[in-house]
Design a protein around this motif. Structure first.
Motif, PDB file in Angstrom:
ATOM      1  N   GLY A  71       0.823  -1.206   0.000  1.00 24.32           N
ATOM      2  CA  GLY A  71       0.000   0.000   0.000  1.00 24.32           C
ATOM      3  C   GLY A  71       0.855   1.252   0.000  1.00 24.32           C
ATOM      4  O   GLY A  71       0.557   2.228  -0.704  1.00 24.32           O
ATOM      5  N   GLU A  72       1.932   1.234   0.779  1.00 25.02           N
ATOM      6  CA  GLU A  72       2.849   2.381   0.800  1.00 25.02           C
ATOM      7  C   GLU A  72       3.579   2.516  -0.529  1.00 25.02           C
ATOM      8  O   GLU A  72       3.821   3.629  -1.005  1.00 25.02           O
ATOM      9  CB  GLU A  72       3.856   2.218   1.943  1.00 25.02           C
ATOM     10  N   ILE A  73       3.935   1.399  -1.122  1.00 20.86           N
ATOM     11  CA  ILE A  73       4.598   1.441  -2.432  1.00 20.86           C
ATOM     12  C   ILE A  73       3.662   2.033  -3.480  1.00 20.86           C
ATOM     13  O   ILE A  73       4.052   2.893  -4.276  1.00 20.86           O
ATOM     14  CB  ILE A  73       5.040   0.025  -2.847  1.00 20.86           C
ATOM     15  N   LEU A 116       1.527   2.408 -19.147  1.00 15.92           N
ATOM     16  CA  LEU A 116       1.775   3.236 -17.968  1.00 15.92           C
ATOM     17  C   LEU A 116       3.267   3.517 -17.816  1.00 15.92           C
ATOM     18  O   LEU A 116       4.088   2.588 -17.838  1.00 15.92           O
ATOM     19  CB  LEU A 116       1.261   2.512 -16.723  1.00 15.92           C
ATOM     20  N   PRO A 117       3.654   4.784 -17.664  1.00 20.81           N
ATOM     21  CA  PRO A 117       5.084   5.136 -17.582  1.00 20.81           C
ATOM     22  C   PRO A 117       5.687   4.849 -16.212  1.00 20.81           C
ATOM     23  O   PRO A 117       6.228   5.728 -15.548  1.00 20.81           O
ATOM     24  CB  PRO A 117       5.066   6.635 -17.892  1.00 20.81           C
ATOM     25  N   VAL A 118       5.587   3.616 -15.781  1.00 22.33           N
ATOM     26  CA  VAL A 118       6.226   3.173 -14.541  1.00 22.33           C
ATOM     27  C   VAL A 118       7.024   1.920 -14.875  1.00 22.33           C
ATOM     28  O   VAL A 118       6.457   0.912 -15.286  1.00 22.33           O
ATOM     29  CB  VAL A 118       5.187   2.858 -13.443  1.00 22.33           C
ATOM     30  N   THR A 119       8.320   2.005 -14.708  1.00 21.00           N
ATOM     31  CA  THR A 119       9.189   0.887 -15.077  1.00 21.00           C
ATOM     32  C   THR A 119       9.337  -0.097 -13.920  1.00 21.00           C
ATOM     33  O   THR A 119       9.047   0.215 -12.764  1.00 21.00           O
ATOM     34  CB  THR A 119      10.581   1.393 -15.475  1.00 21.00           C
ATOM     35  N   ARG A 152      12.857  -0.143  -6.954  1.00 22.81           N
ATOM     36  CA  ARG A 152      13.516   0.861  -6.107  1.00 22.81           C
ATOM     37  C   ARG A 152      12.590   1.312  -4.985  1.00 22.81           C
ATOM     38  O   ARG A 152      12.999   1.436  -3.827  1.00 22.81           O
ATOM     39  CB  ARG A 152      13.942   2.050  -6.967  1.00 22.81           C
ATOM     40  N   GLU A 153      11.332   1.541  -5.331  1.00 22.95           N
ATOM     41  CA  GLU A 153      10.368   1.985  -4.319  1.00 22.95           C
ATOM     42  C   GLU A 153      10.129   0.887  -3.284  1.00 22.95           C
ATOM     43  O   GLU A 153       9.945   1.175  -2.092  1.00 22.95           O
ATOM     44  CB  GLU A 153       9.057   2.392  -4.984  1.00 22.95           C
ATOM     45  N   ARG A 176      12.980  -0.573   3.731  1.00 20.15           N
ATOM     46  CA  ARG A 176      13.901  -0.011   4.728  1.00 20.15           C
ATOM     47  C   ARG A 176      13.150   0.834   5.748  1.00 20.15           C
ATOM     48  O   ARG A 176      13.446   0.799   6.952  1.00 20.15           O
ATOM     49  CB  ARG A 176      14.991   0.806   4.026  1.00 20.15           C
ATOM     50  N   ARG A 177      12.191   1.601   5.266  1.00 22.81           N
ATOM     51  CA  ARG A 177      11.393   2.412   6.192  1.00 22.81           C
ATOM     52  C   ARG A 177      10.620   1.521   7.152  1.00 22.81           C
ATOM     53  O   ARG A 177      10.500   1.825   8.346  1.00 22.81           O
ATOM     54  CB  ARG A 177      10.428   3.299   5.412  1.00 22.81           C
TER      55      ARG A 177
END
Length: 468
Positions: A242-244, A354-357, A363-364, A370-371
């Motif tokens: 959900g955070e991603i 969709l422009p999301v690789t 990376r996200e 880590r958070r």
């Protein structure tokens, strides 16, 4: 957070009598037909006296919530050409996996032919390999009594799954029996996880396309490889994803991201059912099938992409936000999405473009992981998996398969022709996109990457029987 979700459309009328936690008890009682008006069930419909009910091509009763109106039909000639291409691909699967992987992905994006879909899902997910590696396991689980704690919950959920589909419309019919068997078997296979209500629609969709044993192993793959941690008691993985999703939304639609931030709407309020049920309770059925075709091929990144497309088009412009002045209005907007943005052709094109690789999602995922670890002072369960390139994973899996005797020869052309004549065909093995991150096959714990795909990428000869 409770492991419970809303129903899949309107409930079927309640019938008298309860179901106890055994396979035999799932057979309808003597007054079941009288108590339950909707007693049409697949091939049982005529025997039950409901042959007059009209069923759409997906198996839903025409006029019900699940049924769809006029659809853009694929011309028969085009469909036959696609089937021919898939058959050629399946008969030379090693070559395609090794050198033409992008083509496999493109064909999944175009949609798997309906006659091949169930078997293709088994191979794309690796469920077929799991079945081969565990002969008789499902039967063993099926014959076990099960934990009454879970059986009672499962029984209460059976009639809620696609109540207007011909397979599940009859209380105690064979569709509900198989659904009970699959879900009960999973609670025995993974007693530490037990049962989550979101697993029921997943299993039901699988059962619409394959027998119970095959559906069980596909469910195992979804729960352990594609969406690990989604159905655990604390639902840590769905919270992380959900955070991603929310962070990626800032790149896709700053307007929608700003609005949700200002309204302080937690992603879990709108994406939990989307992700845990793989949109099977959200989209029109033709769109569900196309999304699942891509999902089995490319992994959970498809679920992210669909979610981002829906959020972008539902909240991505000032005009659309005029009706979303508060939290309640915003949530209602996301619960009653415009049919246009869910339409099959539009949605698939938006998802693909969709422009999301993959790198951005990966990376996200690492940032949010880590958070998560910093704020909770503990690693996310299952996050210790070591990433490996897909080709390396596939090479290791082939070695293991050959060593264990699980390596099968590809089907002969004559076998393929027999299968095609029966309206089905030999499905492909597990397909792995080049980009997603994979779990080390040696690690027993599921990996909570933003990409969860099957580990079993093997070539196999399909059994001679066909499932229509």
């Amino acid at each position: 957070m409770a492991k419970s979700h809303g129903e899949n459309g309107p409930r079927a009328p309640a019938a008298g009598g309860s179901l106890s936690g055994t396979r035999e008890s799932l057979a309808p009682g003597p007054d079941a037909a009288a108590a339950d008006e909707l007693s049409s069930l697949g091939s049982d419909s005529e025997a039950n006296g409901f042959a007059e009910r009209r069923i759409d091509k997906f198996g839903f009763i025409v006029g019900s919530q699940g049924a769809e109106g006029a659809l853009e039909e694929v011309p028969l000639e085009v469909l036959r050409q696609r089937e021919s291409k898939w058959l050629d691909m399946l008969n030379n699967w090693d070559k395609w996996m090794a050198k033409k992987h992008k083509k496999i992905r493109l064909r999944c994006q175009k949609g798997i032919p309906p006659s091949l879909r169930g078997r293709a899902w088994q191979y794309l997910s690796g469920g077929k390999v799991k079945l081969q590696q565990n002969p008789g396991k499902f039967d063993e689980l099926d014959m076990s009594p099960g934990d009454p704690k879970w059986l009672d919950v499962i029984e209460r959920d059976l009639h809620r799954q696609f109540p207007f589909h011909e397979m599940f419309v009859s209380r105690g019919g064979h569709g509900q029996q198989d659904l009970f068997r699959v879900l009960k078997a999973y609670t025995l296979y993974r007693p530490e996880e037990g049962y989550c209500q979101a697993q029921a629609p997943i299993a039901a969709v699988l059962l619409m396309h394959m027998p119970a044993e095959q559906a069980f192993w596909c469910l195992v793959q979804i729960c352990e490889k594609y969406l690990p941690g989604y159905y655990s008691e604390k639902l840590e993985a769905i919270q992380l994803d959900g955070e991603i999703l929310f962070s990626l939304l800032q790149k896709v639609s700053p307007v929608a991201h700003k609005h949700l931030s200002q309204q302080k709407i937690d992603p879990l309020l709108y994406m939990t059912e989307w992700f845990m049920c793989a949109f099977s309770r959200t989209l029109p059925w033709s769109s569900v099938l196309r999304v699942w075709d891509m999902f089995f091929c490319e992994g959970v990144k498809i679920i992210f992409r669909v979610g981002l497309v829906l959020l972008k088009h539902a909240l991505g412009s000032p005009e659309k936000l005029k009706a979303c002045q508060g939290q309640y209005e915003t949530i209602e907007q996301l619960r009653s999405l415009s049919p246009k943005i869910m339409q099959e052709a539009f949605l698939v094109q938006e998802v693909v473009e969709l422009p999301v690789t993959e790198r951005q999602i990966e990376r996200e995922h690492l940032i949010q992981l880590r958070r998560w670890q910093d704020t909770r002072d503990a690693p996310l369960p299952g996050s210790k998996g070591k990433y490996k390139p897909p080709k390396q994973v596939q090479k290791e899996q082939r070695k293991q398969a050959k060593a264990s005797g699980q390596w099968d020869k590809p089907p002969t052309p004559s076998q393929a022709k027999v299968a095609a004549a029966a309206g089905d065909a030999c499905p492909p093995r597990d397909v792995h996109p080049k980009d997603p991150v994979y779990q080390d096959p040696q690690d027993s714990a599921p990996q909570d990457s933003a990409y969860h795909c099957s580990q079993e990428s093997l070539t196999s000869q399909e059994s001679e029987d066909t499932y229509l």
